[in-house]
Design an enzyme around this catalytic site. Structure first.
Site, PDB file in Angstrom:
ATOM      1  CG  ASN A 144      34.912  43.484  42.572  1.00  0.00           C
ATOM      2  OD1 ASN A 144      35.053  42.203  43.125  1.00  0.00           O
ATOM      3  ND2 ASN A 144      34.555  43.690  41.375  1.00  0.00           N
TER       4      ASN A 144
ATOM      5  CG  ASP B 261      38.475  52.496  36.986  1.00  0.00           C
ATOM      6  OD1 ASP B 261      37.730  52.437  38.230  1.00  0.00           O
ATOM      7  OD2 ASP B 261      38.410  52.641  36.042  1.00  0.00           O
TER       8      ASP B 261
ATOM      9  N   GLY C 244      32.528  39.328  36.902  1.00  0.00           N
ATOM     10  CA  GLY C 244      32.216  40.238  35.835  1.00  0.00           C
ATOM     11  C   GLY C 244      32.439  39.689  34.820  1.00  0.00           C
TER      12      GLY C 244
ATOM     13  CG  HIS D  52      43.319  42.566  34.009  1.00  0.00           C
ATOM     14  ND1 HIS D  52      42.853  41.212  34.026  1.00  0.00           N
ATOM     15  CD2 HIS D  52      42.440  43.071  35.147  1.00  0.00           C
ATOM     16  CE1 HIS D  52      41.609  40.911  34.491  1.00  0.00           C
ATOM     17  NE2 HIS D  52      41.589  42.085  35.179  1.00  0.00           N
TER      18      HIS D  52
HETATM   19  P1  ITT Z   1      35.489  49.305  42.568  1.00  0.00           P
HETATM   20  O1  ITT Z   1      35.508  50.558  41.798  1.00  0.00           O
HETATM   21  O2  ITT Z   1      34.861  49.446  43.962  1.00  0.00           O
HETATM   22  O3  ITT Z   1      37.052  48.851  42.855  1.00  0.00           O
HETATM   23  P2  ITT Z   1      34.560  47.812  40.572  1.00  0.00           P
HETATM   24  O4  ITT Z   1      33.925  46.503  40.226  1.00  0.00           O
HETATM   25  O5  ITT Z   1      33.320  48.841  39.753  1.00  0.00           O
HETATM   26  O6  ITT Z   1      34.814  48.095  42.097  1.00  0.00           O
HETATM   27  P3  ITT Z   1      36.176  48.481  38.269  1.00  0.00           P
HETATM   28  O7  ITT Z   1      35.553  49.885  37.885  1.00  0.00           O
HETATM   29  O8  ITT Z   1      37.677  48.645  38.155  1.00  0.00           O
HETATM   30  O9  ITT Z   1      35.630  47.906  39.643  1.00  0.00           O
HETATM   31  O10 ITT Z   1      35.621  47.579  37.149  1.00  0.00           O
HETATM   32  C1  ITT Z   1      34.939  47.664  35.858  1.00  0.00           C
HETATM   33  C2  ITT Z   1      34.167  46.529  35.551  1.00  0.00           C
HETATM   34  O11 ITT Z   1      35.122  45.600  35.015  1.00  0.00           O
HETATM   35  C3  ITT Z   1      33.361  45.891  36.759  1.00  0.00           C
HETATM   36  O12 ITT Z   1      32.116  45.536  36.276  1.00  0.00           O
HETATM   37  C4  ITT Z   1      34.129  44.534  36.766  1.00  0.00           C
HETATM   38  O13 ITT Z   1      33.067  43.684  37.538  1.00  0.00           O
HETATM   39  C5  ITT Z   1      34.686  44.510  35.838  1.00  0.00           C
HETATM   40  N1  ITT Z   1      36.120  43.647  36.055  1.00  0.00           N
HETATM   41  C6  ITT Z   1      37.280  44.363  36.652  1.00  0.00           C
HETATM   42  N2  ITT Z   1      38.066  43.537  36.774  1.00  0.00           N
HETATM   43  C7  ITT Z   1      37.748  42.087  36.159  1.00  0.00           C
HETATM   44  C8  ITT Z   1      38.006  40.809  36.082  1.00  0.00           C
HETATM   45  O14 ITT Z   1      39.473  40.552  36.492  1.00  0.00           O
HETATM   46  N3  ITT Z   1      37.227  39.925  35.530  1.00  0.00           N
HETATM   47  C9  ITT Z   1      36.263  40.538  34.945  1.00  0.00           C
HETATM   48  N4  ITT Z   1      35.651  41.517  35.112  1.00  0.00           N
HETATM   49  C10 ITT Z   1      36.171  42.618  35.613  1.00  0.00           C
END
Ligand code: ITT
Length: 210
Positions: free
Chosen positions: A14, A70, A147, A174
């Protein structure tokens, strides 16, 4: 620590996560290198377990030092859902689906929870945790972020993360909380403060631990 004296690999697919985290780490003189690798994720109802297994998987292919992260969005009225399923829910129901599930619901309380695992090599792992409390907006607002950002309003604010600049989001988020902890920890390692704490108190002071 001297500026640019340390490089940490951020293992994520991401780009937004990388940009936010690297900006925070730069304040600690830590340079972030993006490693676009998706560590295997286990099915678990615990973000902590997920991040630990992500770390173990990344360790097989990414040279240390690195961080895997995560994150989940936990909505009170939905019993903490989507939580560990945040990624799946975003790509299936989307934020409109989440808002639909909250139609007519007054309790909009929610929080982002992030875990980061820092691997320094030689089987030295450290886990960090950060949380931002907030609420779910009535409708999506703002073009910024990614996201769930357009529907999350952090406590003490009126704008959604989607309506904020990166700097503004980092005042609350966060991820900023998490990488500030990691940055402080790396600084304390390089100044010897961590070692001194361990000698004086007989252990790590635990402040940065999850
Ligand atoms: P990686 O696992 O490759 O790091 P990811 O986007 O899948 O990337 P996560 O599993 O940590 O990352 O994120 C879970 C979901 O939460 C994912 O759909 C993100 O878009 C969302 N998310 C994470 N951090 C966020 C933020 O700061 N603001 C809004 N949405 C977020």
């Amino acid at each position: 620590m001297r500026r640019g004296s340390q490089v940490i690999r951020l293992v994520t697919t991401n780009r937004h996560k990388f940009v936010e985290a690297s900006e925070i780490l730069s304040h600690y003189g830590v340079e972030a290198e993006w490693v676009r690798y998706k560590p295997q994720e286990i099915q678990s109802d615990s973000l902590l377990e997920v991040v630990i297994w992500k770390g173990f998987d990344a360790k097989k292919v990414v040279p240390p030092p690195f961080v895997v992260e995560d994150t989940g969005l936990f909505i009170d009225a939905l019993g903490g859902f989507p939580g560990v399923y945040s990624s799946y829910v975003l790509s299936t129901l989307g934020i409109r689906g989440v808002l639909k599930a909250l139609e007519g619901v007054e309790d909009r309380g929610a929080r982002f929870v992030s875990y980061g695992l820092l691997y320094l090599g030689d089987n030295m792992f450290k886990v960090f945790r950060a949380v931002v409390e907030g609420r779910i907006a009535m409708s999506p607002r703002g073009e910024g972020g990614f996201g769930y950002d357009p529907i999350f309003i952090p406590q003490g604010g009126v704008k959604t993360f989607g309506e904020m600049s990166l700097e503004e989001k980092s005042r609350y988020s966060h991820r900023a909380g998490l990488f500030n902890k990691i940055g402080r920890y790396l600084t304390s390692l390089s100044t010897g403060e961590t070692v001194i704490n361990m000698l004086v108190r007989g252990g790590d002071d635990g402040e940065d631990a999850y």
